[in-house]
Scaffold this motif. Structure first.
Motif: not given
Length: 307
Positions: A105-113, A242-246, A258-262
């Protein structure tokens, strides 16, 4: 008893003609009723509704993560190491005892931003380049489109890795790199739409009466060319995730813890045999958001965008 021969020989009287215009109209109660009323459009497209709910939930995670989880995503717990999914820990825990759902949930802040930044860069820069190329034409169009062709000839992930290597590691640099790699897609679509719009009758009529070219560009060409470009935004939103997670999986994005999704998926790759939920559940969230974004984009394309 005598019978009147004139009456006996008279032909039978014809029935009165029916006046069809005077038949009673059906009452409103006799009209067919819609089964679901105002919910019919919603129930007719359950896939689209589900896609919108998934994306809306992910965006809500990005802005107000505290409403969805109360556990500190960074706090380790030695008594809860590698716990499988349960009511207390819906996504289980990792090797340090941290709650994976809270980290997702908190990783959405990093990835989606980072995704919003990347899509914004691609949208505004690509739209501007495609607009200028399609409207001005000539050598300007030739130069812009050759640059676009070069960007399209390079694989997106490879191009982003080159840009990140030049700018340095970090989430912001990853977002800029992903946005630069997606500029060509928006520029190509925008140019095609501009070339279509400039050939319409109302644009030619505006030019024939002496309207300034900038006024034609701003009032007629730009508003009527944005529909397909706007429909491309949800599709690019999913591709950017997908690119940011990869890149985060490969170590180019946010550094631990940091809880980034990738990075969440990467942390559990060596524990797939004994704790598969560490990678699979955050990966399932990424997959759901990407598929939902693609579903929304396909719906916008089928409806003709925002025309």
């Amino acid at each position: 008893m005598t019978i009147n021969n004139d009456l006996a020989l008279a032909p039978p009287l014809a029935p009165d003609p029916v006046d069809y215009d005077k038949r009673p109209a059906p009452t409103p109660a006799a009209l067919p009723r819609r089964r679901f009323g105002p919910l019919a459009p919603v129930l007719a497209r359950p896939g689209l509704v589900l896609a919108v709910l998934i994306v809306a939930t992910a965006v809500a995670w990005c802005f107000v993560p505290g409403l969805f989880t109360w556990i500190d995503p960074y706090a380790p717990d030695s008594s809860a190491i590698l716990l499988s999914p349960s009511a207390e820990h819906p996504f289980g825990t990792d090797r340090l005892g941290r709650d994976i759902y809270s980290r997702t949930v908190h990783g959405a802040v990093i990835t989606l931003s980072a995704t919003l930044l990347a899509v914004s860069i691609a949208f505004f820069v690509g739209t501007a380049l495609g607009l200028v190329a399609g409207f001005v034409g000539g050598p300007v169009e030739l130069v812009i489109m050759r640059v676009v062709d070069v960007l399209l000839s390079v694989p997106g992930l490879l191009l982003t890795m080159v840009v990140v290597s030049a700018l340095g590691y970090g989430t912001t640099n990853v977002a800029i790199a992903v946005g630069v790699s997606a500029v060509a897609n928006f520029a190509r679509v925008m140019r095609a739409e501009v070339l279509r719009v400039v050939q319409t009758d109302y644009v030619e009529a505006a030019a024939s009466i002496g309207t300034h070219r900038l006024a034609i560009l701003w009032r007629h060409v730009l508003p009527n060319s944005l529909s397909s470009v706007v429909a491309l935004v949800p599709l690019q939103f999913g591709a950017a995730i997908l690119s940011i997670a990869a890149l985060g999986f490969l170590g180019f994005g946010a550094p631990p813890p940091q809880p980034e999704w990738g990075l969440l998926v990467s942390e559990g790759r060596d524990l797939l045999a004994i704790a598969p939920w560490i990678s699979l559940l955050p990966g399932a969230v990424i997959l759901a958001v990407v598929l939902a974004s693609n579903r929304i984009s396909r719906e916008l394309h089928s409806e003709g965008g925002l025309r």
